[in-house]
Write a protein that holds these residues in place. Structure first.
Motif, PDB file in Angstrom:
ATOM      1  N   TYR A   2      16.703  54.922-119.792  1.00 52.26           N
ATOM      2  CA  TYR A   2      16.606  53.366-119.610  1.00 52.26           C
ATOM      3  C   TYR A   2      16.026  52.879-120.775  1.00 52.26           C
ATOM      4  O   TYR A   2      15.318  53.316-121.675  1.00 52.26           O
ATOM      5  N   PHE A   3      16.402  51.471-120.864  1.00 46.56           N
ATOM      6  CA  PHE A   3      15.494  50.510-121.840  1.00 46.56           C
ATOM      7  C   PHE A   3      14.903  49.472-121.204  1.00 46.56           C
ATOM      8  O   PHE A   3      15.478  48.885-120.218  1.00 46.56           O
TER       9      PHE A   3
ATOM     10  N   TYR B  22      13.747  59.116-119.208  1.00 50.70           N
ATOM     11  CA  TYR B  22      13.351  58.692-120.795  1.00 50.70           C
ATOM     12  C   TYR B  22      13.510  57.531-121.073  1.00 50.70           C
ATOM     13  O   TYR B  22      14.628  56.926-120.772  1.00 50.70           O
ATOM     14  N   SER B  23      12.497  56.783-121.761  1.00 51.07           N
ATOM     15  CA  SER B  23      12.591  55.515-122.382  1.00 51.07           C
ATOM     16  C   SER B  23      13.387  55.913-123.677  1.00 51.07           C
ATOM     17  O   SER B  23      13.052  56.854-124.453  1.00 51.07           O
ATOM     18  N   ILE B  24      14.691  55.364-123.813  1.00 54.22           N
ATOM     19  CA  ILE B  24      15.309  55.676-124.895  1.00 54.22           C
ATOM     20  C   ILE B  24      15.111  55.190-126.337  1.00 54.22           C
ATOM     21  O   ILE B  24      15.387  55.783-127.502  1.00 54.22           O
ATOM     22  N   GLU B  25      13.727  54.501-126.273  1.00 54.57           N
ATOM     23  CA  GLU B  25      13.075  53.993-127.380  1.00 54.57           C
ATOM     24  C   GLU B  25      12.633  55.253-128.302  1.00 54.57           C
ATOM     25  O   GLU B  25      12.086  55.278-129.395  1.00 54.57           O
ATOM     26  N   THR B  26      12.112  56.234-127.182  1.00 50.64           N
ATOM     27  CA  THR B  26      11.296  57.518-127.777  1.00 50.64           C
ATOM     28  C   THR B  26      12.269  58.708-128.230  1.00 50.64           C
ATOM     29  O   THR B  26      11.882  59.672-128.636  1.00 50.64           O
ATOM     30  N   LEU B  27      13.521  58.374-128.319  1.00 51.15           N
ATOM     31  CA  LEU B  27      14.613  59.529-128.284  1.00 51.15           C
ATOM     32  C   LEU B  27      15.193  59.610-129.624  1.00 51.15           C
ATOM     33  O   LEU B  27      15.612  58.430-130.188  1.00 51.15           O
ATOM     34  N   THR B  28      15.606  60.622-130.254  1.00 49.38           N
ATOM     35  CA  THR B  28      16.618  60.696-131.346  1.00 49.38           C
ATOM     36  C   THR B  28      17.872  61.293-131.083  1.00 49.38           C
ATOM     37  O   THR B  28      17.793  61.764-129.894  1.00 49.38           O
TER      38      THR B  28
ATOM     39  N   ILE C  53      24.000  61.754-115.168  1.00 47.91           N
ATOM     40  CA  ILE C  53      23.434  60.883-116.138  1.00 47.91           C
ATOM     41  C   ILE C  53      23.067  59.565-115.542  1.00 47.91           C
ATOM     42  O   ILE C  53      24.125  58.863-115.296  1.00 47.91           O
ATOM     43  N   ILE C  54      22.056  58.808-115.469  1.00 46.03           N
ATOM     44  CA  ILE C  54      21.870  57.555-115.114  1.00 46.03           C
ATOM     45  C   ILE C  54      21.211  56.714-116.308  1.00 46.03           C
ATOM     46  O   ILE C  54      20.498  57.189-117.047  1.00 46.03           O
ATOM     47  N   PHE C  55      21.942  55.680-116.447  1.00 44.47           N
ATOM     48  CA  PHE C  55      21.618  54.461-117.623  1.00 44.47           C
ATOM     49  C   PHE C  55      21.050  53.539-116.685  1.00 44.47           C
ATOM     50  O   PHE C  55      21.741  52.531-115.867  1.00 44.47           O
TER      51      PHE C  55
ATOM     52  N   VAL D  89       3.537  52.344-121.901  1.00 43.63           N
ATOM     53  CA  VAL D  89       4.307  53.245-120.962  1.00 43.63           C
ATOM     54  C   VAL D  89       5.830  53.323-121.416  1.00 43.63           C
ATOM     55  O   VAL D  89       6.321  54.125-121.407  1.00 43.63           O
ATOM     56  N   LEU D  90       6.086  52.195-122.291  1.00 42.09           N
ATOM     57  CA  LEU D  90       7.551  52.075-122.548  1.00 42.09           C
ATOM     58  C   LEU D  90       7.817  52.900-123.677  1.00 42.09           C
ATOM     59  O   LEU D  90       9.180  53.352-124.160  1.00 42.09           O
ATOM     60  N   MET D  91       6.866  52.968-124.545  1.00 42.62           N
ATOM     61  CA  MET D  91       7.006  53.936-125.742  1.00 42.62           C
ATOM     62  C   MET D  91       6.644  55.430-125.600  1.00 42.62           C
ATOM     63  O   MET D  91       6.539  56.003-126.505  1.00 42.62           O
ATOM     64  N   LYS D  92       6.563  55.895-124.426  1.00 40.88           N
ATOM     65  CA  LYS D  92       6.360  57.189-124.109  1.00 40.88           C
ATOM     66  C   LYS D  92       7.161  57.780-123.202  1.00 40.88           C
ATOM     67  O   LYS D  92       7.988  57.039-122.345  1.00 40.88           O
ATOM     68  N   ASN D  93       7.455  59.241-122.938  1.00 39.83           N
ATOM     69  CA  ASN D  93       8.471  59.512-121.902  1.00 39.83           C
ATOM     70  C   ASN D  93       7.908  59.737-120.885  1.00 39.83           C
ATOM     71  O   ASN D  93       6.743  60.139-120.717  1.00 39.83           O
ATOM     72  N   ASN D  94       8.341  59.592-119.608  1.00 35.78           N
ATOM     73  CA  ASN D  94       7.916  59.715-118.237  1.00 35.78           C
ATOM     74  C   ASN D  94       8.647  60.918-117.592  1.00 35.78           C
ATOM     75  O   ASN D  94       9.616  60.662-116.723  1.00 35.78           O
ATOM     76  N   ARG D  95       8.126  62.117-117.767  1.00 34.09           N
ATOM     77  CA  ARG D  95       8.745  63.269-117.180  1.00 34.09           C
ATOM     78  C   ARG D  95       8.303  63.605-115.916  1.00 34.09           C
ATOM     79  O   ARG D  95       6.999  63.594-115.572  1.00 34.09           O
TER      80      ARG D  95
END
Ligand SMILES: Cc1cc2nc3c(=O)[nH]c(=O)nc-3n(C[C@H](O)[C@H](O)[C@H](O)COP(=O)(O)O)c2cc1C
Length: 279
Positions: free
Chosen positions: A8-9, A36-42, A56-58, A273-279
């Motif tokens: 998500y974004f 996963y917040s997509i901001e945190t991913l490569t 996969i859910i967007f 929280v938006l800059m972290k992953n929420n697992r």
């Protein structure tokens, strides 16, 4: 067991809230999903994650009947489907947006995913500035009321995902026409409004929060003020989160009663929280 990921974004928190609620509803149905917040991913993280995932859910906020550029770029770079991978799309919105989720879903179909569900959730508006007076954001019990209304839909989406049932909204001509109309204007609107951002130096306390939280690193410290670059997607995170309301989008936004900033989906919402992953 089926493996599911939520990507998500969220600019100001609403989409994060729905992603969380969906993750919880799926878990309640014994369907584990990681979000996963997509901001945190490569791109490398994503390649590794999707290898053995079935569904996969967007999720993203609606910006003029389409997704934020950040999410569109993410999907453009997303790997093509392997085997029988499926996808769902959800979008949060203030009022109405026609066919947004289905419109973005078509990008996934082109990548070989079987599009199973599309859903829109009505949440608090975050877009209320002099040139676009949608309706004033409220930071009170009305946010909770919207959540209460959203929850049955979240449950419905979770059930459809768990049972692999198709639930597509936005495929009809009326939704398409509304969506298409809004989409034909949104790039110009974003371009025009993003040029109006400025710092109110009489209120700015130089805390650096805007620079730190901007998802596109578009804000840079310059002496004792901040400069905005050309990469704004109009998520409004800096505008809403500035502790002194020192980010202005037009002179009118100095008036905080007329132009209240949306503070997020919960009383103690923390933008970090938006800059972290929420697992
Ligand atoms: C640039 C922009 C455009 C928007 N366009 C729409 C729209 O077309 N229709 C709508 O109902 N809401 C629209 N909204 C409102 C947001 O989609 C809504 O408040 C969303 O839940 C915000 O999600 P977030 O907190 O995860 O960023 C727009 C907001 C922004 C910032």
């Amino acid at each position: 067991m089926k493996k599911t990921i939520i990507y998500y974004f969220s600019g100001t928190g609403n989409t994060w809230w729905i992603a969380n609620a969906l993750q919880q509803q799926l878990a309640a149905q014994n369907h584990q999903a990681q979000s996963y917040s997509i901001e945190t991913l490569t791109p490398e993280n994503v390649l590794e994650q999707v290898k053995d995932v079935n569904h996969i859910i967007f999720g993203f906020p609606v910006y003029g009947s389409t997704a934020p550029k950040f999410m569109i770029n993410f999907i453009n770079q997303f790997p093509n489907a392997t085997n029988d991978q499926s996808a769902s799309i959800f979008a949060t919105q203030a009022l109405a947006s026609g066919d947004t989720a289905y419109h973005i879903g078509k990008m996934l179909i082109q990548k070989g995913y079987s599009l199973k569900q599309t859903m829109h959730f009505r949440m608090m508006n975050n877009f209320h500035i002099p040139k676009f007076r949608f309706y004033r954001p409220k930071n009170d019990y009305r946010v909770d009321k919207l959540h209460q209304k959203s929850l049955p839909k979240v449950k419905k989406l979770a059930l459809a995902i768990t049972n692999n049932q198709e639930h597509i909204i936005g495929k009809n001509i009326i939704d398409y026409l509304l969506g298409n109309f809004q989409r034909s204007h949104i790039d110009k609107v974003i371009d025009m409004i993003s040029k109006e951002f400025k710092i109110d130096s009489t209120h700015c306390v130089n805390c650096g929060k805007c620079e730190r939280i901007c998802p596109t690193q578009n804000i840079k410290k310059c002496g004792d003020t901040y400069k905005f670059g050309d990469n704004c997607m109009l998520c409004l995170r800096c505008y809403c989160q500035c502790p002194k309301s020192a980010i202005l989008i037009g002179e009118g936004t100095k008036n905080e009663i007329k132009y209240p900033r949306y503070k997020g989906p919960e009383k103690y919402f923390d933008i970090n929280v938006l800059m972290k992953n929420n697992r």
